[in-house]
Design an enzyme around this catalytic site. Structure first.
Site, PDB file in Angstrom:
ATOM      1  N   LYS A 319       0.811  -1.229   0.000  1.00 54.52           N
ATOM      2  CA  LYS A 319       0.000   0.000   0.000  1.00 54.52           C
ATOM      3  C   LYS A 319       0.842   1.275   0.000  1.00 54.52           C
ATOM      4  CE  LYS A 319      -4.213  -1.776   2.113  1.00 54.52           C
ATOM      5  NZ  LYS A 319      -5.178  -1.684   3.195  1.00 54.52           N
ATOM      6  N   THR A 403       4.399  -0.824  19.657  1.00 55.29           N
ATOM      7  CA  THR A 403       5.745  -0.269  19.500  1.00 55.29           C
ATOM      8  C   THR A 403       5.708   1.242  19.667  1.00 55.29           C
ATOM      9  OG1 THR A 403       6.155  -2.021  17.938  1.00 55.29           O
ATOM     10  CG2 THR A 403       7.762  -0.238  17.961  1.00 55.29           C
TER      11      THR A 403
HETATM   12  P1  NAP Z   1       0.075  -2.933   9.246  1.00 58.94           P
HETATM   13  O1  NAP Z   1       0.346  -1.681   8.508  1.00 58.94           O
HETATM   14  O2  NAP Z   1       1.055  -4.042   9.203  1.00 58.94           O
HETATM   15  O3  NAP Z   1      -0.124  -2.500  10.814  1.00 58.94           O
HETATM   16  C1  NAP Z   1      -0.453  -3.446  11.797  1.00 58.94           C
HETATM   17  C2  NAP Z   1      -0.432  -2.807  13.189  1.00 58.94           C
HETATM   18  O4  NAP Z   1      -0.834  -3.838  14.083  1.00 58.94           O
HETATM   19  C3  NAP Z   1       0.930  -2.325  13.624  1.00 58.94           C
HETATM   20  O5  NAP Z   1       0.812  -1.065  14.229  1.00 58.94           O
HETATM   21  C4  NAP Z   1       1.381  -3.375  14.640  1.00 58.94           C
HETATM   22  O6  NAP Z   1       2.037  -2.823  15.760  1.00 58.94           O
HETATM   23  C5  NAP Z   1       0.083  -3.908  15.170  1.00 58.94           C
HETATM   24  N1  NAP Z   1       0.256  -5.309  15.587  1.00 58.94           N
HETATM   25  C6  NAP Z   1       0.556  -6.375  14.798  1.00 58.94           C
HETATM   26  N2  NAP Z   1       0.630  -7.500  15.546  1.00 58.94           N
HETATM   27  C7  NAP Z   1       0.392  -7.113  16.827  1.00 58.94           C
HETATM   28  C8  NAP Z   1       0.330  -7.815  18.066  1.00 58.94           C
HETATM   29  N3  NAP Z   1       0.532  -9.143  18.130  1.00 58.94           N
HETATM   30  N4  NAP Z   1       0.048  -7.117  19.180  1.00 58.94           N
HETATM   31  C9  NAP Z   1      -0.162  -5.778  19.135  1.00 58.94           C
HETATM   32  N5  NAP Z   1      -0.105  -5.056  18.005  1.00 58.94           N
HETATM   33  C10 NAP Z   1       0.152  -5.716  16.861  1.00 58.94           C
HETATM   34  O7  NAP Z   1      -1.311  -3.568   8.833  1.00 58.94           O
HETATM   35  P2  NAP Z   1      -2.616  -2.837   8.247  1.00 58.94           P
HETATM   36  O8  NAP Z   1      -2.508  -2.676   6.775  1.00 58.94           O
HETATM   37  O9  NAP Z   1      -2.894  -1.633   9.072  1.00 58.94           O
HETATM   38  O10 NAP Z   1      -3.739  -3.959   8.501  1.00 58.94           O
HETATM   39  C11 NAP Z   1      -4.145  -4.265   9.805  1.00 58.94           C
HETATM   40  C12 NAP Z   1      -5.391  -5.146   9.789  1.00 58.94           C
HETATM   41  O11 NAP Z   1      -6.469  -4.440   9.210  1.00 58.94           O
HETATM   42  C13 NAP Z   1      -5.237  -6.444   8.995  1.00 58.94           C
HETATM   43  O12 NAP Z   1      -5.762  -7.475   9.779  1.00 58.94           O
HETATM   44  C14 NAP Z   1      -6.090  -6.199   7.769  1.00 58.94           C
HETATM   45  O13 NAP Z   1      -6.632  -7.407   7.258  1.00 58.94           O
HETATM   46  C15 NAP Z   1      -7.181  -5.308   8.337  1.00 58.94           C
HETATM   47  N6  NAP Z   1      -7.869  -4.481   7.330  1.00 58.94           N
HETATM   48  C16 NAP Z   1      -9.213  -4.636   7.174  1.00 58.94           C
HETATM   49  C17 NAP Z   1      -9.893  -3.901   6.233  1.00 58.94           C
HETATM   50  C18 NAP Z   1     -11.374  -4.066   6.054  1.00 58.94           C
HETATM   51  O14 NAP Z   1     -11.880  -3.598   5.031  1.00 58.94           O
HETATM   52  N7  NAP Z   1     -12.095  -4.649   6.971  1.00 58.94           N
HETATM   53  C19 NAP Z   1      -9.196  -2.979   5.424  1.00 58.94           C
HETATM   54  C20 NAP Z   1      -7.823  -2.827   5.611  1.00 58.94           C
HETATM   55  C21 NAP Z   1      -7.174  -3.603   6.571  1.00 58.94           C
HETATM   56  P3  NAP Z   1       3.621  -2.502  15.797  1.00 58.94           P
HETATM   57  O15 NAP Z   1       3.711  -1.084  15.321  1.00 58.94           O
HETATM   58  O16 NAP Z   1       3.961  -2.649  17.214  1.00 58.94           O
HETATM   59  O17 NAP Z   1       4.287  -3.474  14.881  1.00 58.94           O
END
Ligand code: NAP
Length: 523
Positions: A319, A403
């Site tokens: 993205k 983090t």
């Molecule tokens: P991303 O950019 O990788 O960010 C993920 C965030 O989650 C980071 O801030 C990370 O924290 C935190 N995280 C990951 N594992 C963790 C854990 N075990 N404990 C605590 N914090 C944790 O991902 P993203 O693109 O934002 O996507 C996140 C989620 O949103 C995914 O599951 C995706 O499928 C979902 N999503 C859904 C939709 C929808 O339409 N429903 C649309 C977009 C995304 P750190 O900074 O500490 O690493």
């Protein structure tokens, strides 16, 4: 976006030009050094009376900083020193102007002082940090250094305007736009002067934040400015309105049967193909949506252009990386710093972000966002989109992340509070939104927060849609919170994608139905 500078020398004339400009422009720049020391409040309220949506920039250059066209017109009351300028810009903040423009040369202390006042007044006014070179265009290397000096002050927008001595100078300022865009920094970069026209015409196509244009020649605030009419004509040409008739085959290029794609890695679990194919069929478009597991995003983008694929969804992990391969990035996506949708107009790729809208539409079905507080867990792409939408709707985000560094960077960018995840129990807010993948299939017994921490929230949303009801939502249900799953968000963001690709009203009920059917089957 077109910005008309108001340069009139009397308030009467300024009010007259404002009245004529408001329906032609997206922004109005009040050049207070040229208008003189008139009643700023009166000018701002005249613009607001004409339109609620038009943005206002307040600028006040010292005589030696104004471009030649402006110097000639400098009003009697033009500011003479930094003190007078600061007083005027502070007044603009008090009056809730959308932007104030301050020169980099005024120094970090002055810029920080204005930033603190903006924050104290609720963050409505954003800062443009500007550099003007009235003599020449420095090398790209030097302009990049100046750009970084500007970004160190963390402005909303960097403005770098130079003087073209030859046509090549235009390429330098245009290159600077691409450079800024790769770093998700909004920029206004162009060349003044008779030889700077190329940069003024081309810059909007590659993501310049705004284009200055005047009602007529008399209104120029800098040499080389086009009129609004000329600027609009350039855009029509570049956007292909006239080109198609001159180059008949352009719109008849062979199209691939795979007209819409998902680019990500992994993509196997994605429900987007199911949802989009059902929708395309329903609206009578005989094309398909196919998921591609991508290794090399630059190659995928070449494929998109080469095969004339109309639209793409972009998902993890591309993205942000995809942004540098696009020709244009929509304002919302640029601000969020991530693109999840691409529209291909005969080889010209534009990036959008529909995640924020998907999330906001989901919330707005059940609650008012304005003036509510939102704890956002996570600091990744979805958190950024969520916070952006909440701020845009007048709500207040609080970032909570595992983090510290990532959480702080985001909270500083948004000018909102940050708490470590371990301290979530200390926070009180109206709504909690999980944007982390914690609790997603197959780890369905996990939640990012303990059940006790949910007491006190009226609303809880999880962006995860598989499972339909995550552990977080089950816990929130027990605490009698109103819950939202990620299903509506995926449907809403997908619907906005379809609208961008096809211009047709998306069948959202059907899109939700097919997703729910698949998810309840797999439960
Ligand atoms: P991303 O950019 O990788 O960010 C993920 C965030 O989650 C980071 O801030 C990370 O924290 C935190 N995280 C990951 N594992 C963790 C854990 N075990 N404990 C605590 N914090 C944790 O991902 P993203 O693109 O934002 O996507 C996140 C989620 O949103 C995914 O599951 C995706 O499928 C979902 N999503 C859904 C939709 C929808 O339409 N429903 C649309 C977009 C995304 P750190 O900074 O500490 O690493």
């Amino acid at each position: 976006m077109i910005c008309i500078p108001i340069t009139s020398r009397t308030i009467k004339e300024a009010l007259r030009v404002i009245e004529r400009s408001c329906h032609l422009a997206d922004l109005i720049e009040l050049r207070m050094d040229l208008i003189g020391r008139v009643n700023l409040a009166k000018l701002i309220s005249a613009i607001r009376d004409e339109s609620d949506s038009i943005k206002i920039i307040v600028t006040c250059r010292k005589k030696e900083e104004a471009a030649p066209a402006g110097v000639a017109m400098c009003a009697k009351g033009a500011v003479k020193n930094t003190g007078e300028k600061m007083a005027l810009l502070k007044e603009a903040i008090e009056l809730r102007a959308d932007f104030i423009d301050i020169e980099l040369a005024e120094g970090k202390k002055a810029i920080n002082e204005l930033k603190s006042l903006c924050a104290k007044k609720g963050g409505k006014t954003k800062i443009i940090v500007s550099y003007h070179n009235l003599k020449e265009t420095p090398t790209l290397k030097r302009l990049k250094e100046i750009f970084h000096q500007c970004t160190e002050t963390k402005p909303a927008i960097v403005k770098i305007v130079t003087t073209a001595k030859n046509v090549e100078d235009n390429l330098i300022t245009l290159n600077l736009i691409s450079y800024a865009r790769k770093q998700s920094q909004k920029i206004i970069s162009l060349c003044m002067g008779d030889k700077g026209g190329v940069s003024r015409a081309v810059a909007p196509l590659i993501g310049n934040f705004l284009s200055f244009a005047t009602l007529d020649r008399a209104g120029q605030s800098a040499p080389g400015q086009f009129t609004v009419h000329e600027m609009n004509q350039f855009q029509e040409w570049f956007n292909g309105k006239h080109r198609a008739s001159l180059v008949p085959n352009l719109s008849l290029r062979k199209t691939s049967p795979k007209n819409y794609v998902l680019l990500g890695n992994p993509v196997e679990q994605s429900l987007s193909p199911l949802m989009h194919n059902a929708a395309l069929k329903k609206i009578g478009i005989a094309e398909h949506y196919v998921a591609f597991c991508v290794q090399d995003i630059s190659g995928a983008m070449e494929g998109l252009r080469g095969m004339n694929i109309r639209g793409a969804s972009v998902t993890i992990p591309f993205k942000v990386a995809v942004m540098e391969y696009l020709d244009y990035i929509d304002e919302d996506a640029l601000e969020i710093g991530a693109v999840n949708t691409i529209v291909n107009d005969n080889g010209r790729l534009t990036g959008y972000n529909t995640d924020w809208l998907g999330l906001i539409l989901t919330l707005k079905k059940a609650m008012t966002v304005k003036n509510k507080t939102f704890v956002i867990i996570g600091a990744g792409g979805t958190a950024r989109a969520a916070a952006y939408g909440i701020i845009k709707e007048g709500g207040f985000p609080i970032i909570v992340n595992r983090t510290l560094e990532k959480g702080k960077i985001l909270s500083e960018k948004l000018n909102c509070p940050y708490y470590p995840l371990s301290e979530i129990g200390r926070i009180k807010a109206d709504c909690l939104i999980n944007t982390t993948p914690v609790g997603m299939y197959p780890h369905v017994d996990k939640s990012p927060v303990k059940e006790e921490a949910l007491a006190g929230y009226k609303y809880v949303m999880d962006v995860i849609y598989n499972p339909l009801k995550t552990k977080l939502l089950n816990d929130a249900d027990k605490k009698r919170c109103h819950i939202f799953s990620g299903v509506d968000m995926i449907v809403n963001q997908g619907a906005e994608q379809l609208r961008l690709w096809t211009g047709v009203e998306p069948p959202t009920t059907l899109m939700k139905k097919v997703i729910l059917k698949r998810l309840t089957k797999s439960e």
